[in-house]
Design an enzyme around this catalytic site. Sequence first.
Site, PDB file in Angstrom:
ATOM      1  N   SER A 132       3.487 -18.432  62.569  1.00 14.49           N
ATOM      2  CA  SER A 132       2.105 -18.756  62.896  1.00 14.49           C
ATOM      3  C   SER A 132       2.101 -19.719  64.060  1.00 14.49           C
ATOM      4  O   SER A 132       3.079 -20.415  64.324  1.00 14.49           O
ATOM      5  CB  SER A 132       1.409 -19.414  61.706  1.00 14.49           C
ATOM      6  OG  SER A 132       1.841 -20.773  61.572  1.00 14.49           O
ATOM      7  N   ASP A 133       0.985 -19.771  64.782  1.00 15.49           N
ATOM      8  CA  ASP A 133       0.793 -20.879  65.700  1.00 15.49           C
ATOM      9  C   ASP A 133       0.598 -22.131  64.845  1.00 15.49           C
ATOM     10  O   ASP A 133       0.453 -22.069  63.625  1.00 15.49           O
ATOM     11  CB  ASP A 133      -0.408 -20.613  66.613  1.00 15.49           C
ATOM     12  CG  ASP A 133      -0.323 -21.348  67.937  1.00 15.49           C
ATOM     13  OD1 ASP A 133       0.394 -22.352  68.010  1.00 15.49           O
ATOM     14  OD2 ASP A 133      -0.983 -20.919  68.903  1.00 15.49           O
ATOM     15  N   CYS A 134       0.577 -23.304  65.462  1.00 12.87           N
ATOM     16  CA  CYS A 134       0.557 -24.559  64.708  1.00 12.87           C
ATOM     17  C   CYS A 134      -0.877 -25.046  64.549  1.00 12.87           C
ATOM     18  O   CYS A 134      -1.468 -25.446  65.534  1.00 12.87           O
ATOM     19  CB  CYS A 134       1.357 -25.630  65.444  1.00 12.87           C
ATOM     20  SG  CYS A 134       3.016 -25.155  65.899  1.00 12.87           S
TER      21      CYS A 134
END
Length: 777
Positions: free
Chosen positions: A295-297
Amino acid sequence: MTLLLFFIITLTVHPINTHQSPLQFPCKPPHNTYQFCNKTLPNPIRAQSLLTHLTTLPTKLPLLSNTNPSIPSLQIPPYQWWSESLHGIASNGPGVTFNGSVPSATMFPQVIVMAAGFDRVLWRNVACMIGVEGRSMYNVGNAGLTYWAPNVNVWRDPRWGRGQETPGEDPRVVGDFAVEYVMGFQGGGGGGGRELLLEDRGGDGRLMLSACCKHFVAYDLEKWGSFSRYNFNAVVTDYDMEDTYLPPFKSCIQDGKASCLMCSYNSVNGIPACAAGDLLKIARTQWGFQGYITSDCDAVATIFEYQHYAKSKEDAVADALKAGVDINCGTYMRRNAKSALKERKIKEKDIDRALLNLFEVQLRLGLYDGDPSTGKYGSLGPKDVCSKEHKDLALEASRKGIVLLKNDKNFLPLKKKDVISVALVGYGANGTDQLGGTYSGIPCEPISYLKGVQKYMKDTSYAAGCLNISCTSSSQFDEAILIAKEADYVIVVAGLDLTQETEDLDRVTLLLPGKQMELVSSVAAVSKRPVVLVLTGGGPLDVSFAKADPKIASILWVGYPGEAGGKALAEIIFGDYNPGGRLPMTWYPESFTKVPMSDMNMRADPARGYPGRTYRFYTGECVFKFGHGLSYSTYNYNFLSVPATLKPSRFQNSGSIINMVYETKDGIKYILTKENPSCDSLRFHVKVSVTNAGDMGGGHVVLLFQKAASAIKGAPLKQLVGFTRVQTSPHETVTTSLLVDPCKHFSFANEHGNRILPLGNHVLMLDDLEQHLLIEA
């Protein structure tokens, strides 16, 4: 990335750690007898072995975060998945440390500038050398092995603060850049003696480093109006998903063999990208993806906290894991997976599947092969970071990416013998902070624009003109005007920096910030000769005033040209290098800002006054068009070999001939291109001649476009078929060939998301030169 902690999203800045930590690695004797340490076994078996040794949930769950703790029972040290390498090893991610052992790394031009060079060999070489530096830093404990680059989102809107990170607005260029970057970075080799070719490009293939295609998918908005990237729902038609948003990722994974895919913050048609199982499944089942999905953060958190798609934290974790996400940048999945298990939202097998994907990538990287110094890349070290070879390539990339936008009466290049003095005006021209753009590290030997000019002309005066890029005051204009009056020639540096465009920051205007336009015009009005305007920043600018002003003879776009930008610019201005870059994005007028940034549609809709987006569909006026770029030479083309007629083959199935020709409601005949065996029979090579009609040699970018001979509903106005860069001497003619695959290059998506190839007349174009060909039914 931006990290979400306690539901507050802030841009994470990691201070430079000056403490050098020695490299730690698993499978050190006597802890090398585990099956997962056995290099002779297939990676899936080794990964399963490692998983079987993780017998408790408290051991497994922390591995779902980018920051993996040590596993003392197996003598496995901590591992950090998050490192950045967009255009050089960057200091953004916590996996990278600059210190006395490695104080800096080569900072190549920002991606949008490299894209302007339209040079696949250059792209591969740059990525290879970034990879060499990353592996070198890993070998001394200064970096990890997994990097989250390249950014392969299509630059849809000129206001996007991260457009600079992408290869531009054309899906084919973005995809081709992605392939070269990933293959070079992961160990696919490059020029300059760096032959690091892999024996196996499949799932067991060894990797020098791991590259990640991001941000999947339809992500290109930071903050606009009431929308932010964390809550934005990108409504995308089947048309646009198939022929704009998905193709670069398909290339990155299918052709580049990327070992990582990152899902984005935004939702797509109502479903958060990191919960969109149908989309993520495409990568594995249709494109053959073999790697891990991050996932992106902290995009798992946004599923619940911002998008309100999930009803609880546990549901958000379950949605992400079941969609195919393997690891969460951040701690949200790690912290909430236990309760998700307790509530039976997920099963332990969901966690095991994720861990197996992670372990297999680590195994391909050699993480469990014992001492890295004895491995394939063990000889790399600090000597291979900021080497002369790498710094030379950074200069070459900068030279090739700078674009000459205007050059009235061949004002440039300046003849050194005729120049007595130069005035350089512009905030930032005396510094190096503007050279890198987003996701930069600490450059080796950055050269400012002032320093570059002074190498050619010692009598160079400088004035900032503005207090900063925002230029809200004219209080410093007088000094700039004074030196402009006195100098023989004047160069004005204007444009953007990261205070105007960056992650979490989109622009609201396409004009020069603040009073910059007034500064440029004021200086031009008093100078003895017309001035040279140098534009910085990644985003397109409406500089119509400068384009029309005869007192501004030449305009150069340098973007974020990397550590060698000052030298490259000076070489071009003073004629030691012939510019050949071309814009990889459309430069729109300020009126385009009336178009809602939230509208994801690519195709124009006259009924609602919507002009469309990018050169393929935009119907409005341009300041500078996609592909625009001048040279100190002039070039002429000739088509040497193009077939006049093509006809799809017909195939038999069970004794009967399949009729693969369809017809639209408008009477346009077409064939579907997906898995169509007749496509093979349509491929051909276009052979063209390129003549340098000028007195200066140089590189020239050849852009081959296609359009339908008559208007077809939903078809692009034109689209890029292929490109290459040729080197020519004065008055020399060279020939080059481009492969044309009509099923790929002439097709587009219909309203159902199926790619179709219209039959009938098509036009190939090289600038204004056209060549017709017929595809028969």
